[in-house]
Design a protein around this motif. Structure first.
Motif, PDB file in Angstrom:
ATOM      1  N   TRP A   1       4.144   5.399  -5.847  1.00  0.00           N
ATOM      2  CA  TRP A   1       4.152   5.222  -7.312  1.00  0.00           C
ATOM      3  C   TRP A   1       3.120   6.108  -8.007  1.00  0.00           C
ATOM      4  CZ3 TRP A   1       0.125   2.809 -10.221  1.00  0.00           C
ATOM      5  CH2 TRP A   1       0.448   2.522 -11.547  1.00  0.00           C
ATOM      6  N   LYS A   2       2.007   6.378  -7.348  1.00  0.00           N
ATOM      7  CA  LYS A   2       0.873   7.079  -7.950  1.00  0.00           C
ATOM      8  C   LYS A   2       1.251   8.461  -8.476  1.00  0.00           C
ATOM      9  CE  LYS A   2      -2.360   8.289  -5.133  1.00  0.00           C
ATOM     10  NZ  LYS A   2      -3.516   8.263  -4.207  1.00  0.00           N
ATOM     11  N   PRO A   3       1.985   9.335  -7.763  1.00  0.00           N
ATOM     12  CA  PRO A   3       2.323  10.660  -8.307  1.00  0.00           C
ATOM     13  C   PRO A   3       3.181  10.591  -9.576  1.00  0.00           C
ATOM     14  CG  PRO A   3       2.664  10.626  -5.945  1.00  0.00           C
ATOM     15  CD  PRO A   3       2.408   9.216  -6.347  1.00  0.00           C
ATOM     16  N   SER A   4       4.102   9.613  -9.642  1.00  0.00           N
ATOM     17  CA  SER A   4       4.959   9.513 -10.834  1.00  0.00           C
ATOM     18  C   SER A   4       4.137   9.152 -12.062  1.00  0.00           C
ATOM     19  CB  SER A   4       6.055   8.468 -10.593  1.00  0.00           C
ATOM     20  OG  SER A   4       5.488   7.184 -10.408  1.00  0.00           O
ATOM     21  N   VAL A   5       3.104   8.330 -11.915  1.00  0.00           N
ATOM     22  CA  VAL A   5       2.252   7.966 -13.056  1.00  0.00           C
ATOM     23  C   VAL A   5       1.411   9.163 -13.487  1.00  0.00           C
ATOM     24  CG1 VAL A   5       0.382   6.466 -13.803  1.00  0.00           C
ATOM     25  CG2 VAL A   5       2.222   5.554 -12.379  1.00  0.00           C
ATOM     26  N   GLN A   6       0.878   9.897 -12.521  1.00  0.00           N
ATOM     27  CA  GLN A   6       0.083  11.076 -12.865  1.00  0.00           C
ATOM     28  C   GLN A   6       0.940  12.088 -13.618  1.00  0.00           C
ATOM     29  OE1 GLN A   6      -1.288  12.212  -8.999  1.00  0.00           O
ATOM     30  NE2 GLN A   6      -3.090  10.853  -9.032  1.00  0.00           N
ATOM     31  N   MET A   7       2.206  12.258 -13.186  1.00  0.00           N
ATOM     32  CA  MET A   7       3.110  13.173 -13.888  1.00  0.00           C
ATOM     33  C   MET A   7       3.398  12.673 -15.299  1.00  0.00           C
ATOM     34  SD  MET A   7       6.906  14.398 -12.662  1.00  0.00           S
ATOM     35  CE  MET A   7       6.210  14.886 -11.081  1.00  0.00           C
TER      36      MET A   7
ATOM     37  N   ILE B   1      -8.352   3.342 -12.322  1.00  0.00           N
ATOM     38  CA  ILE B   1      -8.498   4.586 -13.092  1.00  0.00           C
ATOM     39  C   ILE B   1      -7.181   4.926 -13.793  1.00  0.00           C
ATOM     40  CG2 ILE B   1      -8.946   7.066 -12.886  1.00  0.00           C
ATOM     41  CD1 ILE B   1     -10.779   6.391 -10.480  1.00  0.00           C
ATOM     42  N   LEU B   2      -6.070   4.843 -13.068  1.00  0.00           N
ATOM     43  CA  LEU B   2      -4.763   5.150 -13.659  1.00  0.00           C
ATOM     44  C   LEU B   2      -4.413   4.170 -14.782  1.00  0.00           C
ATOM     45  CD1 LEU B   2      -2.682   5.936 -10.434  1.00  0.00           C
ATOM     46  CD2 LEU B   2      -3.471   7.573 -12.160  1.00  0.00           C
ATOM     47  N   HIS B   3      -4.778   2.926 -14.627  1.00  0.00           N
ATOM     48  CA  HIS B   3      -4.451   1.903 -15.628  1.00  0.00           C
ATOM     49  C   HIS B   3      -5.157   2.201 -16.956  1.00  0.00           C
ATOM     50  CE1 HIS B   3      -2.740  -2.067 -16.529  1.00  0.00           C
ATOM     51  NE2 HIS B   3      -3.835  -2.265 -17.273  1.00  0.00           N
ATOM     52  N   LYS B   4      -6.434   2.627 -16.868  1.00  0.00           N
ATOM     53  CA  LYS B   4      -7.172   2.954 -18.096  1.00  0.00           C
ATOM     54  C   LYS B   4      -6.529   4.145 -18.799  1.00  0.00           C
ATOM     55  CE  LYS B   4     -11.632   1.171 -16.482  1.00  0.00           C
ATOM     56  NZ  LYS B   4     -13.038   1.523 -16.117  1.00  0.00           N
ATOM     57  N   SER B   5      -6.115   5.146 -18.031  1.00  0.00           N
ATOM     58  CA  SER B   5      -5.476   6.326 -18.629  1.00  0.00           C
ATOM     59  C   SER B   5      -4.156   5.947 -19.319  1.00  0.00           C
ATOM     60  CB  SER B   5      -5.206   7.377 -17.558  1.00  0.00           C
ATOM     61  OG  SER B   5      -6.408   7.785 -16.943  1.00  0.00           O
TER      62      SER B   5
ATOM     63  N   SER C   1       1.638  -1.338 -12.850  1.00  0.00           N
ATOM     64  CA  SER C   1       0.222  -1.291 -12.447  1.00  0.00           C
ATOM     65  C   SER C   1      -0.340  -2.696 -12.284  1.00  0.00           C
ATOM     66  CB  SER C   1      -0.575  -0.502 -13.491  1.00  0.00           C
ATOM     67  OG  SER C   1      -1.954  -0.550 -13.192  1.00  0.00           O
ATOM     68  N   SER C   2       0.032  -3.598 -13.215  1.00  0.00           N
ATOM     69  CA  SER C   2      -0.451  -4.981 -13.116  1.00  0.00           C
ATOM     70  C   SER C   2       0.103  -5.649 -11.864  1.00  0.00           C
ATOM     71  CB  SER C   2      -0.024  -5.765 -14.363  1.00  0.00           C
ATOM     72  OG  SER C   2      -0.580  -5.194 -15.525  1.00  0.00           O
ATOM     73  N   GLN C   3       1.352  -5.356 -11.518  1.00  0.00           N
ATOM     74  CA  GLN C   3       1.938  -5.939 -10.308  1.00  0.00           C
ATOM     75  C   GLN C   3       1.211  -5.439  -9.060  1.00  0.00           C
ATOM     76  OE1 GLN C   3       6.091  -4.957 -10.428  1.00  0.00           O
ATOM     77  NE2 GLN C   3       6.518  -6.258 -12.230  1.00  0.00           N
TER      78      GLN C   3
ATOM     79  N   LEU D   1       0.834  -1.197   0.000  1.00  0.00           N
ATOM     80  CA  LEU D   1       0.000   0.000   0.000  1.00  0.00           C
ATOM     81  C   LEU D   1       0.875   1.254   0.000  1.00  0.00           C
ATOM     82  CD1 LEU D   1      -2.894   1.026   0.077  1.00  0.00           C
ATOM     83  CD2 LEU D   1      -2.792   0.983   2.576  1.00  0.00           C
ATOM     84  N   GLN D   2       1.990   1.231   0.788  1.00  0.00           N
ATOM     85  CA  GLN D   2       2.880   2.392   0.822  1.00  0.00           C
ATOM     86  C   GLN D   2       3.580   2.584  -0.527  1.00  0.00           C
ATOM     87  OE1 GLN D   2       5.480   1.538   4.073  1.00  0.00           O
ATOM     88  NE2 GLN D   2       3.949   2.008   5.674  1.00  0.00           N
ATOM     89  N   SER D   3       3.977   1.468  -1.149  1.00  0.00           N
ATOM     90  CA  SER D   3       4.629   1.557  -2.459  1.00  0.00           C
ATOM     91  C   SER D   3       3.678   2.127  -3.503  1.00  0.00           C
ATOM     92  CB  SER D   3       5.117   0.168  -2.893  1.00  0.00           C
ATOM     93  OG  SER D   3       6.074  -0.325  -1.985  1.00  0.00           O
ATOM     94  N   PHE D   4       2.410   1.747  -3.423  1.00  0.00           N
ATOM     95  CA  PHE D   4       1.428   2.262  -4.373  1.00  0.00           C
ATOM     96  C   PHE D   4       1.279   3.775  -4.221  1.00  0.00           C
ATOM     97  CE2 PHE D   4      -2.959   3.532  -5.280  1.00  0.00           C
ATOM     98  CZ  PHE D   4      -3.019   3.212  -6.632  1.00  0.00           C
TER      99      PHE D   4
END
Length: 736
Positions: free
Chosen positions: A454-460, A521-525, A479-481, A448-451
């Motif tokens: 990771w989330k801000p780097s994907v949004q960027m 949501i991030l995976h679809k984007s 994302s699949s992992q 959960l902490q790793s996610f």
């Protein structure tokens, strides 16, 4: 005048022929080796006289040659054939007569000398028989002790070896006798005489062997007795030492242990009586083959051993009575003390087992390994609580031992040590349980902490105007992992409840569910962004794919070419290298065709044009390097091939010439060797030319070694050294 010369020639031929036939007749009469020695001596003297007449025959032959020469100068050509024919016949007769004189005399002389040598050896053999019989005839003397018997046996063995070694001379004498008998037929060397010599020898050999066997029996009997006495003495010393240790005041063993050891000693002493009786019987047998003074020494030695054994029996009996009294007082104490020690050891063993089960092992652990270790710590804590009552029982047992007079300090120390071990295991278990639970919580919270990180780097990445396809694909894989990890957490509800507690576990699972929705949501984007990038990249795909293929092929060809730069170890390796270089040349030609096809895709793109020009330049440089290597390889193969051919030809010539020379030596002295001599002279005439060829082979070998590996250089040098050695040996044979 011509007729007179011819008559003189005919007369000289008749005179020489008559002389030669008379000599051959005398030789025929004496050409016989059969009969007694006096007859053989007479024939030898007669052949010596005949041999002395050989110069007379030579003079007669010289006269014939002189007359023949005079006649041949004066007679007509049609009569020369007759003179030459007679001359040839008389020459052949003279050669036959001269050979017969030499062979007949040599044959009789050889038999005479052979017989003389045999008689001399026979006299020496019978002298040895007489001396050996005198030596072996006296009876064996009784000796004082073992050393004297061993010396007596050694002397007899020396005599026996002398007898056995003499069998070689006997066999040689018998062979000589048989050979002489086949030539002279004299009774002095017939089968009866040979049998007599063998019988004489066999009698001496049997006598020597019987003496050695008897002395071996006497010596081995004494050696065995002496070894048994030494063994008995060692045993006696060992038992005495054990008894002294058992009786000594310094020993700290208990009365029971001492009594047990004493019973073993007493039993050994009883068996020692049987051993002494056996020695007594052996001594009686040894005395029969020992001198009176030596027998007295053996009896005294045996009596000393008996007295020492009786002294041991008395000491052992007295000590046993004393120890039996002490044993009863120690028995009760020992029983309770053993039970206490057994209980202590069982407790310590159980504690050690619990501690061993807690071994965390080496290296990083997986989540499952941490879960297993955490559960094991909880089980160990429960087991340690049950062991506390056993410690109280051990303290009560120690109080019971205090009423005996023995020292209980070792048992008290054992209990204290067990208590310290219990406290150590309990503390280790508590610490490991706490540490493991902390690590397990961190591992469960980590996805959960790793996610969240990771989330801000994907949004960027999604907000970037022109992201790279590789970054998008990497983000999709991550994302699949995360999807798999978050789903796994949701399936571990029972474990989460045990580790965090039900309330905290419920809150944690809600956070995991929210993170799963955000990931979707991030995976679809990311998928939408990937689709856009793939459409843009498709336009340049054809050129990039073709250019990458060309680069890979060119790199592969260059790598193959680099592998062929090392020298090869032999001719086969050089030929194979040349074939591979030619195959690389074909690969380079095929690459050029592919480059032409890719150049059609360049169009007006300057970047692509520059890349193709650079690739073409690299290809041309590689082509020039390859052509130079092929030319060098062809040159190396040609030089190596020429060296092998010249070397093989010269080796074959040396082998054939050696056989010719050997054949000439084998037939030396025989008739009709003129043809062989002519062949040999023709072969020897080729030596100067072949010596030049030898220097040419050495020069070719040097060229080969300049372009060969160290292993092949050593091999070629060895071939040249062997060739020069063969040449040197052949020249020595030819000039010898």
């Amino acid at each position: 005048m011509t007729q007179q010369l011819q008559d003189e020639f005919d007369s000289s031929v008749e005179n020489a022929e008559a002389w030669m036939k008379a000599i051959q007749e005398r030789l025929r009469i004496n050409d016989n080796t059969k009969g007694p020695r006096s007859a053989l001596e007479a024939r030898l003297r007669e052949t010596e006289k005949i041999r002395a007449l050989e110069p007379e025959g030579s003079l007669k032959m010289d006269l014939v040659l002189v007359k023949a020469d005079a006649a041949l100068r004066s007679i007509s050509d049609d009569k020369k054939h007759e003179v030459l024919s007679k001359l040839k016949d008389i020459k052949a007769l003279w050669e036959e007569t001269a050979i017969y004189i030499t062979h007949c005399h040599s044959r009789i002389e050889w038999v005479w000398l052979h017989w003389s040598e045999y008689l001399k050896a026979q006299d020496e053999f019978y002298t040895w028989i007489h001396n050996m019989r005198v030596t072996l005839e006296p009876d064996i003397e009784l000796q004082l002790g073992l050393k004297e018997k061993q010396w007596q046996l050694s002397h007899a063995q020396v005599l026996q070896n002398d007898v056995l070694n003499q069998s070689v001379l006997l066999e040689r004498l018998l062979e000589e006798a048989a050979s002489l008998f086949s030539r002279i037929g004299d009774p002095s060397v017939d089968e009866d005489a040979q049998k007599k010599m063998r019988v004489e020898y066999e009698g001496i050999r049997q006598e020597a062997q019987n003496r050695v066997k008897l002395l071996e029996t006497i010596t081995k009997e004494h050696e065995q007795y002496s070894a048994n006495v030494n063994q008995f003495q060692s045993w006696l010393n060992g038992v005495t030492e054990r008894l002294n240790c058992c009786i000594g005041e310094a020993t700290k063993s208990s009365a029971e242990d001492k009594l047990k050891a004493l019973k073993e000693i007493t039993q050994d002493i009883r068996s020692g009586g049987k051993k002494w009786k056996h020695l007594e019987n052996e001594c009686a047998e040894v005395i029969q083959n020992t001198s009176p003074l030596g027998a007295a020494r053996l009896k005294d030695e045996l009596e000393e051993l008996r007295k020492a054994l009786e002294k041991l029996k008395l000491l052992s009996s007295e000590e046993e009575e004393r120890l039996l009294k002490i044993q009863q007082s120690e028995s009760a104490y020992e029983s309770q003390a053993r039970q206490l020690e057994a209980d202590i050891q069982k407790l310590r063993k159980d504690l050690q087992r619990l501690e061993n089960d807690l071994d965390p092992g080496e290296g990083e652990k997986t989540e499952d390994e941490f879960v297993t270790l955490w559960r094991k710590c909880n089980a160990t804590r429960a087991a340690l609580a049950a062991e506390e009552s056993k410690i109280e029982r051990l303290k009560a047992q120690l109080k019971e031992l205090l009423r005996f007079s023995q020292d209980v300090q070792p048992h008290a120390e054992s209990i204290v040590s067990a208590i310290h071990q219990y406290q150590s295991v309990r503390g280790k278990t508590s610490k490991m349980s706490t540490d493991t639970e902390t690590q397990l919580r961190r591992i469960l919270q980590n996805p959960l902490q790793s996610f969240e990180q990771w989330k801000p780097s994907v949004q960027m990445l999604l907000e970037t105007p022109e992201p790279e396809l590789a970054h998008i694909e990497a983000a999709l894989a991550e994302s699949s992992q995360f999807k798999e990890k978050l789903l796994t957490l949701q399936l571990k509800k029972d474990l989460l409840n045990n580790v965090f507690g039900e309330e905290k576990a419920e809150s944690f699972l809600q956070e995991v569910a929210e993170a799963s929705k955000e990931r979707e949501i991030l995976h679809k984007s990311l998928l939408q962004s990937k689709s856009k990038l793939q459409n843009l990249i498709l336009q340049h795909k054809n050129f990039d794919a073709g250019f990458a293929t060309l680069q890979k092929k060119l790199s592969a060809i260059k790598a193959k070419l680099d592998l062929e730069k090392e020298p090869r170890p032999d001719l086969l390796g050089k030929k194979t290298q040349l074939q591979r270089l030619q195959m690389i040349q074909d690969d380079l030609a095929e690459l050029a065709i592919h480059m032409e096809e890719v150049e059609k895709l360049v169009q007006s793109n300057t970047t692509h044009r520059h890349e193709m020009n650079q690739l073409s330049s690299d290809s041309q440089a590689l082509k020039r390097s390859l052509e130079m290597m092929i030319q060098q390889s062809e040159d190396h193969v040609q030089k190596h091939w020429a060296y092998n051919d010249k070397l093989s030809d010269l080796q074959q010539w040396i082998s054939v010439t050696r056989e010719k020379i050997d054949s000439y030596h084998d037939t030396d002295g025989e008739q009709n060797t003129e043809g062989r001599l002519e062949d040999l002279e023709r072969w020897l005439a080729e030596f100067p030319d072949k010596e030049i060829r030898l220097h040419l082979v050495e020069a070719h070998g040097q060229l080969v070694m300049e372009n060969s590996s160290p292993e092949e250089t050593a091999h070629v040098q060895a071939e040249l050294d062997q060739l020069k050695e063969s040449w040197k040996s052949l020249k020595e044979m030819a000039t010898g």
